[in-house]
Design a protein around this motif. Structure first.
Motif, mmCIF file in Angstrom:
data_model
loop_
_atom_site.group_PDB
_atom_site.id
_atom_site.type_symbol
_atom_site.label_atom_id
_atom_site.label_comp_id
_atom_site.label_asym_id
_atom_site.label_seq_id
_atom_site.Cartn_x
_atom_site.Cartn_y
_atom_site.Cartn_z
ATOM 1 N N ARG A 257 22.572 30.644 -13.083
ATOM 2 C CA ARG A 257 21.372 30.890 -12.304
ATOM 3 C C ARG A 257 20.968 29.592 -11.575
ATOM 4 N NH1 ARG A 257 17.569 34.910 -12.493
ATOM 5 N NH2 ARG A 257 18.636 35.773 -14.316
ATOM 6 N N ASP A 274 26.996 40.942 -2.883
ATOM 7 C CA ASP A 274 25.858 41.669 -3.454
ATOM 8 C C ASP A 274 24.632 40.768 -3.324
ATOM 9 O OD1 ASP A 274 23.928 42.871 -5.008
ATOM 10 O OD2 ASP A 274 25.295 43.424 -6.627
ATOM 11 N N THR A 276 21.476 41.412 -3.647
ATOM 12 C CA THR A 276 20.471 41.556 -4.703
ATOM 13 C C THR A 276 20.821 40.665 -5.887
ATOM 14 O OG1 THR A 276 19.934 43.815 -4.036
ATOM 15 C CG2 THR A 276 19.353 43.172 -6.285
ATOM 16 N N ALA A 277 22.095 40.676 -6.292
ATOM 17 C CA ALA A 277 22.518 39.808 -7.393
ATOM 18 C C ALA A 277 22.382 38.342 -7.012
ATOM 19 C CB ALA A 277 23.964 40.128 -7.777
ATOM 20 N N VAL A 279 20.185 37.047 -4.897
ATOM 21 C CA VAL A 279 18.765 36.693 -4.903
ATOM 22 C C VAL A 279 18.244 36.564 -6.331
ATOM 23 C CG1 VAL A 279 16.463 37.544 -4.324
ATOM 24 C CG2 VAL A 279 18.289 37.656 -2.625
ATOM 25 N N ARG A 280 18.561 37.524 -7.161
ATOM 26 C CA ARG A 280 18.069 37.477 -8.539
ATOM 27 C C ARG A 280 18.663 36.316 -9.321
ATOM 28 N NH1 ARG A 280 18.266 44.044 -9.686
ATOM 29 N NH2 ARG A 280 16.191 44.478 -8.797
ATOM 30 N N GLY A 281 19.880 35.940 -8.972
ATOM 31 C CA GLY A 281 20.502 34.800 -9.630
ATOM 32 C C GLY A 281 20.109 33.470 -9.017
ATOM 33 N N LYS A 282 19.289 33.504 -7.948
ATOM 34 C CA LYS A 282 18.861 32.298 -7.241
ATOM 35 C C LYS A 282 20.061 31.451 -6.814
ATOM 36 C CE LYS A 282 14.548 32.164 -9.889
ATOM 37 N NZ LYS A 282 13.664 31.385 -10.797
ATOM 38 N N HIS A 283 21.132 32.151 -6.458
ATOM 39 C CA HIS A 283 22.338 31.466 -6.024
ATOM 40 C C HIS A 283 22.199 31.021 -4.574
ATOM 41 C CE1 HIS A 283 24.818 33.850 -9.210
ATOM 42 N NE2 HIS A 283 24.239 32.774 -9.724
#
Length: 345
Positions: A257, A274, A276-277, A279-283
């Motif tokens: 993350r 992906d 969404t993944a 963004v959620r992973g703050k990558h």
């Protein structure tokens, strides 16, 4: 003179007798002593998608990772002098676009590149702008100097990825750029560097000779399992240097993350991500291409001080007439780095 050219928009290259170039205003003529086969050169050889813009320029002499000796100079050139050993930044900026005016020639919108958009260095001689030349330290021979350009690309990728002391790093791709990234990440302070290839025994063996014990062949082990085994979990940074679309999503899957993935490979197909993944992973997904003038000075200083550390990257040396065989070795992963010696019989 003999030159290796892209003469048709199809697979392959040709050996051709062509006129020896003369330096134009602001240029020098360089007797080429060593020129490396780059991944981009291999793409041109294979004629993969994304190089169609070369078609109207054919026949074009390829080769852009090179070093040699200045043998002729235009009257308006003060440096380099005749007899000076040099390597050359192959990207030639226009000097007039917004990026150039802002002091960012590496982002030139109308750049010309030796070996890709004007005649390059798989030949006995090449003409190049004097302003693009870097004098070689006495301790750096021509074959080491021919590594300068790819090592600059690698060093810039590591700068882009902001590798810090203690970071864990995965490098996807065991070619020259991937191995260069591994070396530069280690010098930047990475505590763990994992080099990953696929059906890549020769180049992964080179990685181990360079001191990277943590290597993974994806033909034998799945990436996530290997990274967990070697790093104890996900990693801080991932560098993609394969040009294979799936490697981007695979790399993101092993990134912690808040981590950064730097894409340095040239891709012939679009990549699906992906978001969404991500963004959620703050990558962060960053692209790195080329280098800065300051990077060239840094890498040349590094080669002058520690050049032998980098020599194991070179696995094969061939004469100019055998350049096509060098491409075959590169394409089939039988070589880590092939250096062409045009003056070699």
């Amino acid at each position: 003179m003999l030159a290796v050219q892209k003469s048709q928009p199809e697979h392959g290259l040709t050996l051709a007798e062509v006129p020896r170039p003369a330096p134009g205003p602001g240029e020098v003529l360089i007797e080429v002593e060593a020129c490396g086969i780059c991944g981009s050169d291999v793409h041109v050889y294979e004629w993969t998608s994304g190089y169609e813009w070369m078609t109207p320029l054919m026949p074009l002499t390829v080769g852009h990772e090179f070093a040699g000796t200045v043998v002729e100079a235009a009257p308006d050139v003060a440096f380099p002098e005749i007899g000076q050993r040099v390597t050359v930044w192959p990207s030639i900026s226009c000097g007039a676009c917004p990026a150039c005016r802002e002091g960012q020639p590496e982002n030139c919108e109308r750049k010309v590149t030796l070996g890709l958009t004007r005649h390059g260095a798989f030949a006995t001689h090449v003409a190049a702008p004097a302003a693009s030349c870097f004098a070689l330290p006495d301790s750096v021979d021509s074959e080491l100097a021919s590594l300068t350009e790819p090592l600059c690309v690698s060093a810039r990728a590591v700068e882009t990825g902001e590798v810090r002391l203690g970071h864990s790093v995965v490098v996807l791709g065991a070619g020259m750029i991937g191995l260069g990234i591994a070396l530069m990440a280690r010098r930047a302070g990475a505590a763990k560097v994992i080099v990953v290839g696929k059906d890549d025994s020769v180049r992964l063996a080179c990685a181990r000779r360079l001191g990277f014990a943590a290597t993974v062949d994806l033909a034998e082990e799945e990436l996530a399992a290997a990274v967990t085994r070697l790093a104890g979990g996900k990693v801080d940074r991932v560098f993609e240097a394969t040009g294979v679309a799936a490697s981007v999503t695979d790399g993101l899957s092993v990134l912690r993350r808040g981590g950064i993935l730097v894409a340095a490979g040239i891709h012939s197909r679009p990549v699906s991500v992906d978001l969404t993944a991500l963004v959620r992973g703050k990558h962060q997904l960053r692209g790195s291409h080329g280098a800065l003038r300051s990077t060239w000075a840094t890498v040349l200083k590094l080669l002058a001080e520690s050049g032998e550390e980098f020599r194991p990257l070179i696995s094969h040396r061939v004469g100019l007439a055998d350049t096509i065989e060098g491409f075959r070795l590169s394409l089939t992963k039988e070589a880590s780095k092939v250096v062409v010696r045009p003056q070699q019989s």
